[in-house]
Each structure stands twice: as C-alpha cells, then as structure tokens.
Motif scaffolding. Structure first.
Motif, PDB file in Angstrom:
ATOM      1  N   SER A 131     -18.144   3.936  -8.252  1.00  0.00           N
ATOM      2  CA  SER A 131     -16.750   3.904  -7.802  1.00  0.00           C
ATOM      3  C   SER A 131     -16.695   3.509  -6.335  1.00  0.00           C
ATOM      4  O   SER A 131     -17.692   3.622  -5.605  1.00  0.00           O
ATOM      5  CB  SER A 131     -16.085   5.271  -7.995  1.00  0.00           C
ATOM      6  OG  SER A 131     -16.592   6.222  -7.069  1.00  0.00           O
ATOM      7  N   ALA A 132     -15.536   3.065  -5.911  1.00  0.00           N
ATOM      8  CA  ALA A 132     -15.351   2.724  -4.499  1.00  0.00           C
ATOM      9  C   ALA A 132     -15.397   3.990  -3.650  1.00  0.00           C
ATOM     10  O   ALA A 132     -15.318   5.108  -4.163  1.00  0.00           O
ATOM     11  CB  ALA A 132     -14.008   2.015  -4.312  1.00  0.00           C
ATOM     12  N   ALA A 133     -15.526   3.809  -2.345  1.00  0.00           N
ATOM     13  CA  ALA A 133     -15.469   4.957  -1.449  1.00  0.00           C
ATOM     14  C   ALA A 133     -14.157   5.702  -1.669  1.00  0.00           C
ATOM     15  O   ALA A 133     -13.086   5.099  -1.727  1.00  0.00           O
ATOM     16  CB  ALA A 133     -15.574   4.490  -0.001  1.00  0.00           C
ATOM     17  N   GLY A 134     -14.252   7.008  -1.825  1.00  0.00           N
ATOM     18  CA  GLY A 134     -13.076   7.816  -2.122  1.00  0.00           C
ATOM     19  C   GLY A 134     -12.833   8.009  -3.596  1.00  0.00           C
ATOM     20  O   GLY A 134     -11.982   8.802  -3.989  1.00  0.00           O
ATOM     21  N   GLY A 135     -13.594   7.291  -4.444  1.00  0.00           N
ATOM     22  CA  GLY A 135     -13.482   7.464  -5.882  1.00  0.00           C
ATOM     23  C   GLY A 135     -14.251   8.687  -6.351  1.00  0.00           C
ATOM     24  O   GLY A 135     -14.888   9.398  -5.565  1.00  0.00           O
ATOM     25  N   PHE A 136     -14.225   8.926  -7.665  1.00  0.00           N
ATOM     26  CA  PHE A 136     -14.747  10.183  -8.176  1.00  0.00           C
ATOM     27  C   PHE A 136     -16.255  10.329  -7.973  1.00  0.00           C
ATOM     28  O   PHE A 136     -16.743  11.435  -7.709  1.00  0.00           O
ATOM     29  CB  PHE A 136     -14.389  10.342  -9.657  1.00  0.00           C
ATOM     30  CG  PHE A 136     -14.511  11.752 -10.163  1.00  0.00           C
ATOM     31  CD1 PHE A 136     -13.853  12.796  -9.534  1.00  0.00           C
ATOM     32  CD2 PHE A 136     -15.286  12.040 -11.272  1.00  0.00           C
ATOM     33  CE1 PHE A 136     -13.964  14.097  -9.994  1.00  0.00           C
ATOM     34  CE2 PHE A 136     -15.410  13.338 -11.745  1.00  0.00           C
ATOM     35  CZ  PHE A 136     -14.740  14.372 -11.104  1.00  0.00           C
ATOM     36  N   ASP A 137     -17.027   9.242  -8.078  1.00  0.00           N
ATOM     37  CA  ASP A 137     -18.468   9.346  -7.843  1.00  0.00           C
ATOM     38  C   ASP A 137     -18.748   9.826  -6.416  1.00  0.00           C
ATOM     39  O   ASP A 137     -19.613  10.679  -6.185  1.00  0.00           O
ATOM     40  CB  ASP A 137     -19.153   8.007  -8.095  1.00  0.00           C
ATOM     41  CG  ASP A 137     -19.250   7.661  -9.569  1.00  0.00           C
ATOM     42  OD1 ASP A 137     -19.162   8.583 -10.399  1.00  0.00           O
ATOM     43  OD2 ASP A 137     -19.392   6.472  -9.894  1.00  0.00           O
ATOM     44  N   HIS A 138     -18.031   9.276  -5.477  1.00  0.00           N
ATOM     45  CA  HIS A 138     -18.151   9.679  -4.074  1.00  0.00           C
ATOM     46  C   HIS A 138     -17.745  11.142  -3.897  1.00  0.00           C
ATOM     47  O   HIS A 138     -18.449  11.943  -3.265  1.00  0.00           O
ATOM     48  CB  HIS A 138     -17.269   8.761  -3.218  1.00  0.00           C
ATOM     49  CG  HIS A 138     -17.410   8.969  -1.743  1.00  0.00           C
ATOM     50  ND1 HIS A 138     -16.579   8.355  -0.826  1.00  0.00           N
ATOM     51  CD2 HIS A 138     -18.261   9.734  -1.005  1.00  0.00           C
ATOM     52  CE1 HIS A 138     -16.920   8.720   0.388  1.00  0.00           C
ATOM     53  NE2 HIS A 138     -17.934   9.548   0.318  1.00  0.00           N
ATOM     54  N   LEU A 139     -16.623  11.507  -4.492  1.00  0.00           N
ATOM     55  CA  LEU A 139     -16.089  12.850  -4.309  1.00  0.00           C
ATOM     56  C   LEU A 139     -16.990  13.926  -4.913  1.00  0.00           C
ATOM     57  O   LEU A 139     -17.056  15.048  -4.405  1.00  0.00           O
ATOM     58  CB  LEU A 139     -14.684  12.939  -4.909  1.00  0.00           C
ATOM     59  CG  LEU A 139     -13.613  12.097  -4.205  1.00  0.00           C
ATOM     60  CD1 LEU A 139     -12.314  12.132  -4.986  1.00  0.00           C
ATOM     61  CD2 LEU A 139     -13.388  12.588  -2.778  1.00  0.00           C
TER      62      LEU A 139
END
Length: 323
Positions: free
Chosen positions: A156-164
């Motif tokens: 995911s993009a930065a801020g997406g669920f993978d990042h979160l």
C-alpha cells in the motif's frame, strides 16, 4: 437486434430491482467496485451462501458500483437508500481506513450501521530467512533503538493499511515517534517480499495471502500474524499477541446496512451473517480463497471498528496523511 434489446431490457429491469407492479424484488448487495476483487467476492459469496443455507428466502442480487474507493456507494447509501431494509453493502478494512482518513468527503462511520465481519486476510510481518530478527519483538526493538536501521516494504502507499499495521504494532510497545519509521510502498505484496528477500528492505508488511507462495521456498520467515489465534494451516506462525504485542490487524471482509433501517431489519441481517459464518459452505469458501476465521457480528464488531478507526485517524494525523 430484437432479441438483444429484449435481453438488455430484462437486465435493466432486474438491476433496478422492480417488478411490473413496482414492488421491491429480492434483496440487493452493493459491491463498491468492478467485478472481481474483494468487495465483489464478499457480495457474491456471502449472498449466495445466505440463500443456499436458507438464511434468506430469495437470491440476493449483486450490483457493482465502482467509484471513489468505495465512496460512491457509501454516498449512495447515505443519501439515497438510508431506510432501505433490503440493502447490504460489502466492506473491508479499506472502508475503515478511508473513513478514518476522511477520504469519503466528510462522511463518517456512524452514517451507516456495520453488520460485522466473518473472514479476514490476516496481517503479517515478514523477514528474509537470513535476517537477524528472530521474533516480532526483535524487530520492533531494533526500530525503537534506531529507526533508521529498519526499512519496511508494503503493497500500500504511505499511510495505507500495510504502513499503518507497522505503526500500530510499534505503538503497542511504546514507540510513538511514527514519522521516523521508514516505509516504502511498492506495487503489491510480491514486490514488497522481493525487496525484503533481496536485502533492500529489512521487513515486509502485508497479508498472509501475499506470503503463502513464498513459504515453500524457505526464503522468508513470518515473525507474526496479527490475529486473535493462530491461522489454521499455518499453526507454526505465532500471533503478535503471543509475543506480548496486543494487536489484531486484518483485512476483514464484511457488510454494512443503511443507518435508517429498523432494529428488526438489522437483527435479521445480523442473524443471516452469523449463520453464514457458522456454515460449512463459508468454511470451504475461506479455505479456497486464503481467508482466516474472523467472526465479529453486531455490537462486538461495531465496538472493534470504532477502536480501529480511532487508532487509524490518530496515526494518520501523526504521519501527515490528514490534517
């Protein structure tokens, strides 16, 4: 030509959900995306099983309504179908993330009623087989000691669920300087794993379905799965909770209904969803599609969702995704 016109008219009549007398026909499930993918799967599979097991009396019609990452369907339900007792809508963790990040033009989670989730693609943290990090806490402690030493890759993009997911795990162990956490978003989970196996990043954040194909090669090691319990078929992978990190982070598959329907209608749909969750047909569908059990229906799910949305909103503000 006449035959084609006749078929087209028949299709439009079904999609409109009306009979010759103007009465509402079968219940409808809106998939907020084009055919294929998670939301479409949710509507078609759960709807079919509801009918097959007798939880509903008639087949459930599926309508695809793509646009705005689910926002078009959400607006449609809130503004035009708020009291429709025969409408259900597919939702997932992406729905919660976008609501938390105000991606639906100011609309909020309390404008609909969430029924629940009955399956999930569990979140994972993965390292290369030769990584020095042997446990989830090894990895998180390394970030706490020196954030620049660990880079995470995700689909995911930065801020997406993978990042979160990474940020939520770090919050659970007392690390709150989330802007220093290094994350790169790439084109899907396979690319994220390739980055990690190749040593360009130290860990991959994603879902178990993205990792399954890499496990037989021995190139990767899953440090943790973010579920309540270990995943059937993957019992060797410990949960984050077992390792003292109290986090459940899954890409759940579920449904919501219009806010204005009666409590009786809400209970009817909740019961039907719970019956699907308990059915062997749904167990087979989960196994065939790489999902793990994740059953939270009614108030239990709404409480869970409220907590998740609040956490995502807080983290999104801290990393600058929303102001």
């Amino acid at each position: 030509m006449k035959s084609r016109t006749k078929r087209l008219f028949s299709t439009l009549t079904v999609l409109a959900g009306i009979s010759a007398g103007g009465a509402v026909m079968a219940a409808e499930c809106i998939a907020p995306a084009n055919p294929g993918g998670g939301w479409d799967f949710t509507c078609r599979t759960i709807g079919k099983i509801m009918y097959d097991i007798g939880a509903v009396s008639d087949p459930i019609q599926v309508t695809n309504m793509a646009g705005g990452g689910g926002g078009l369907a959400y607006s449609h339900v809130v503004n035009e179908r708020n009291d429709d007792p025969e409408l259900i809508v597919a939702a997932s963790s992406a729905t919660a993330t976008r609501l938390a990040q105000n991606a639906y033009a100011g609309m909020t989670a309390d404008q609909v009623s969430f029924l629940g989730a009955i399956g999930a693609d569990p979140g994972v943290l993965v390292v290369a087989a030769g990584s020095p990090y042997q446990s989830l806490n090894d990895l998180l402690d390394a970030v706490k000691a020196d954030p620049s030493s660990v880079t995470f890759a995700g689909g995911s993009a930065a801020g997406g669920f993978d990042h979160l997911k990474v940020l939520m795990a770090l919050n659970e162990v007392g690390y709150n300087d989330v802007t220093k956490v290094k994350y790169i978003g790439v084109d899907g989970g396979a690319d994220a794993l390739t980055q990690t196996i190749g040593g360009f990043t130290q860990a991959m954040t994603g879902d178990i379905s993205e990792v399954v194909g890499f496990l037989p090669t021995g190139d990767v090691r899953v440090l943790a799965v973010f579920t309540d319990e270990r995943i059937p078929g993957f019992e060797s992978i410990p949960t984050a909770r077992e390792q003292g990190v109290d986090l459940v982070a899954v890409n759940w598959r579920g449904l919501y209904v219009p806010k204005g329907i009666s409590s009786e209608a809400y209970d009817r749909w909740s019961t039907a969803l719970a019956e699907v969750a308990a059915s062997p047909e749904w167990a087979a569908a989960m196994q065939a599609n790489g999902l793990a059990p994740f059953t939270r229906v009614g108030d239990d799910f709404q409480d869970y969702l409220a907590e998740v949305i609040a956490d995502i909103e807080t983290l999104s503000r801290e990393i600058g995704v929303i102001q």
